[in-house]
Design an enzyme around this catalytic site. Structure first.
Site, PDB file in Angstrom:
ATOM      1  N   SER A  80      37.096  50.468  32.069  1.00 29.09           N
ATOM      2  CA  SER A  80      36.502  51.442  33.305  1.00 29.09           C
ATOM      3  C   SER A  80      36.755  52.499  33.321  1.00 29.09           C
ATOM      4  O   SER A  80      36.465  53.230  32.507  1.00 29.09           O
ATOM      5  CB  SER A  80      37.285  50.422  34.562  1.00 29.09           C
ATOM      6  N   ARG A 136      39.251  48.375  49.818  1.00 29.32           N
ATOM      7  CA  ARG A 136      39.528  47.155  48.610  1.00 29.32           C
ATOM      8  C   ARG A 136      38.592  46.161  48.874  1.00 29.32           C
ATOM      9  O   ARG A 136      38.271  45.438  47.714  1.00 29.32           O
ATOM     10  CB  ARG A 136      41.285  47.074  48.878  1.00 29.32           C
ATOM     11  N   ASP A 184      29.444  41.566  34.031  1.00 23.85           N
ATOM     12  CA  ASP A 184      29.890  42.813  34.632  1.00 23.85           C
ATOM     13  C   ASP A 184      28.790  43.411  35.489  1.00 23.85           C
ATOM     14  O   ASP A 184      27.897  44.105  34.687  1.00 23.85           O
ATOM     15  CB  ASP A 184      30.730  43.741  33.476  1.00 23.85           C
ATOM     16  N   HIS A 187      33.587  42.496  36.167  1.00 24.25           N
ATOM     17  CA  HIS A 187      34.225  43.736  35.646  1.00 24.25           C
ATOM     18  C   HIS A 187      35.588  43.409  35.262  1.00 24.25           C
ATOM     19  O   HIS A 187      36.048  44.178  34.241  1.00 24.25           O
ATOM     20  CB  HIS A 187      34.079  44.724  36.954  1.00 24.25           C
ATOM     21  N   ASP A 188      36.217  42.688  36.249  1.00 22.91           N
ATOM     22  CA  ASP A 188      37.627  42.607  35.710  1.00 22.91           C
ATOM     23  C   ASP A 188      37.597  41.677  34.390  1.00 22.91           C
ATOM     24  O   ASP A 188      39.102  41.539  34.015  1.00 22.91           O
ATOM     25  CB  ASP A 188      38.259  41.572  36.896  1.00 22.91           C
TER      26      ASP A 188
END
Lengths: 369, 369
Positions: free
Chosen positions: B148, B218, B313, B346-347
């Site tokens: 990222s 968040r 992602d 994405h993680d």
């Protein structure tokens, strides 16, 4: 459509909502376009989405710039042709455009309902709108149609009143929200609820508005209404001032646009209505009582269905519409399905895309009245 | 990796940032794993993403549960094998884990910097980390890697110091943010900035924290880290209490999960660091000075590249990684590209997916030291 005038009707019979709460009565604000025929067979109900209302088409004499949200679709010679159909737009219970909602006076206290207004569901809206149909002398709708949350209402009409709807037109919608859909709604709600000016939902009585929360809710919502590609084409990385300014002022056009949309929305929409409406979205799930079997849930529908989705809609993607289509097909219900190539994401349903309007026109022309 | 100990180094030479602002000096907090060999040829810099830090691997003796964020990757016998490599994790300038940042004391005022801490960019981080390399006696990194935002730093190393990096490993990254990426960052920033406890960024001096804003930031960020499908598999429409409760307490598990993630994050992360870091993401755009021609921008790189992306992602989709790959290929630079099927969005870059770790291991094994 020319100049139109909103109307208002009051219902004094109490209504018991899905939550178990009861309202002693309620008023609905609505508009009509075209003429109801003698047999009452040409009525079409248009249901609105999250921030929409009863003002579907035409303009107001005292504010000609306030044009209905689906004016490109509804009018003489338009796909939903008012030379043929009698079209009704109505503002949902819990709304903030005149229909009884959180900003209305609670007859029990003489103060605005605020947070005491009960939660309403898609099922409750349909029940309330059935009273409007009775009032207007409409036994059976030729069609009930809507996009997004409006599409859920069209679907619900086919289930709650199978004999009062001949065509259900479900556009850019879904049979229930996904976890991601709920997640975005929850961020919006938390933005509103955690705004110190929310005051537990009783801000109106204090003469304040949780502006920041509403603004954030709209900003995050707005991102999900547009497609990634359209946002890229329209804004990309265009700079407001031709350079990176190393400040928290808007550097990029997309920031400026989102702030504008957020500010505008916070200036006219009610926070409690936003909360109620997102919860109605979250709760809608006709298959819930059928062990998650959508086909079983839709078995009792008798309407013909028109379902449409848009290629770049990632809020309610085409696969979500196909779930509805497959469940209808399992029941051998009549269903027409259009998957439209359109760049505008979820908001495509509001636009006059050529192919989209052509299939709508074709379907509506074939409805007998 | 066993027990590790963070280290700290101070640099007294002023640093001029890309914004034009100057810091009189700064401290970096970092950790190292493995041994630097005599020729200094086996050093790998691991760059962190938005909320990460220098604690890449291992655990702390006084808090064994605090395990490094890439511990599954870094250690003896692991894909980034510390028997072979000397691995360095560093907390970026502007951070909140000990490196000089908004919570540090401003030597000019004796108070915390707060909003007066200047904005830093990916370029600035690389410049700062080059001083760390000097300090550690590392002339040339065997590799600089990250996921990222960390991948952007690896890419920037190849441009700013083409002769000091042999391999750039750019994972789950993008050559610049899209309008949609910026839009999500902007919502997060506005959530923080509009929190009344933000006090124009000088909350720390007042002993308060813009908790609500950080929490919302968040929550919205977290949605973009997970894939729609994974969120569906993990949470779906599971209810917290088996029924719809018609209240604004969490009805669905996904709501409860997001609130938990938001609360946890607001308890340890600094709001100004969040703002600075999202701006660094927004600004990163190596092609900006090259008329948007990424290939021209990457021409000066001399490193070999490893680029990887993940199928689900949607924050930095595989197509964004392919932009980098194609631009490298146009220059006939060496590049290996892996597009990994992984459900975790994405993680994914943080997980020990079998195929992902296998290609990382293969690539790293082939780096000569």
């Amino acid at each position: 459509m020319g100049f139109v005038v909103p109307q208002r009707v009051g219902f004094n019979e109490p209504i018991t909502l899905k939550s178990g709460a009861q309202l002693p009565g309620f008023e609905l604000v609505f508009e009509t376009y075209g003429q109801l025929n003698a047999s009452g067979s040409n009525a079409v109900l248009v249901c609105h989405a999250l921030s929409g209302g009863h003002h579907v088409a035409g303009m107001y004499a005292d504010n000609p710039k306030n044009i209905g949200w689906w004016d490109n679709l509804v009018g003489p010679g338009k796909p939903l042709d008012t030379n043929k159909f009698f079209v009704v737009g109505v503002n949902n219970l819990g709304g903030c455009y005149g229909t009884t909602g959180p900003l209305s006076l609670n007859p029990e206290t003489g103060k605005r309902y605020g947070a005491d207004f009960p939660m309403v569901t898609v099922e409750d809206w349909v029940a309330a709108h059935a009273r409007l149909a009775d009032h207007l002398g409409i036994d059976t709708w030729a069609a009930v149609m809507g996009g997004s949350l409006g599409g859920m209402q069209a679907l619900e009409w086919s289930l709650q009143f199978p004999d009062r709807i001949r065509h259900a037109m479900v556009i850019a919608s879904a049979p229930k929200l996904s976890a991601q859909n709920i997640a975005f709604n929850e961020v919006a709600r938390q933005a509103i609820i955690s705004d110190p000016e929310f005051h537990g939902g009783h801000y109106a009585e204090r003469g304040v508005i949780p502006t920041n929360g509403l603004r954030l809710a709209r900003m995050v919502g707005h991102i999900t209404y547009l497609s990634d590609s359209q946002m890229g084409d329209k804004f990309g990385r265009q700079l407001c001032h031709g350079e990176h300014r190393f400040s928290y002022d808007a550097d990029f056009e997309i920031e400026s646009y989102l702030r504008y949309q957020g500010d505008k929305f916070a200036g006219f929409f009610d926070a409690n209505t936003y909360l109620i409406t997102t919860k109605a979205l979250d709760y809608f799930d006709p298959a819930f009582a059928y062990n998650d079997d959508l086909a079983a849930a839709l078995a009792r529908a008798k309407a013909s269905f028109f379902v449409a989705s848009f290629s770049t809609d990632w809020r309610f993607s085409p696969s979500r519409s196909r779930e509805i289509v497959f469940a209808l097909m399992k029941n051998r219900h009549r269903v027409a399905y259009a998957e439209i190539d359109c760049d505008a994401g979820h908001d495509s349903f509001l636009l006059d895309d050529t192919h989209y309007h052509a299939v709508l026109r074709a379907y509506l022309e074939n409805i007998k009245v």
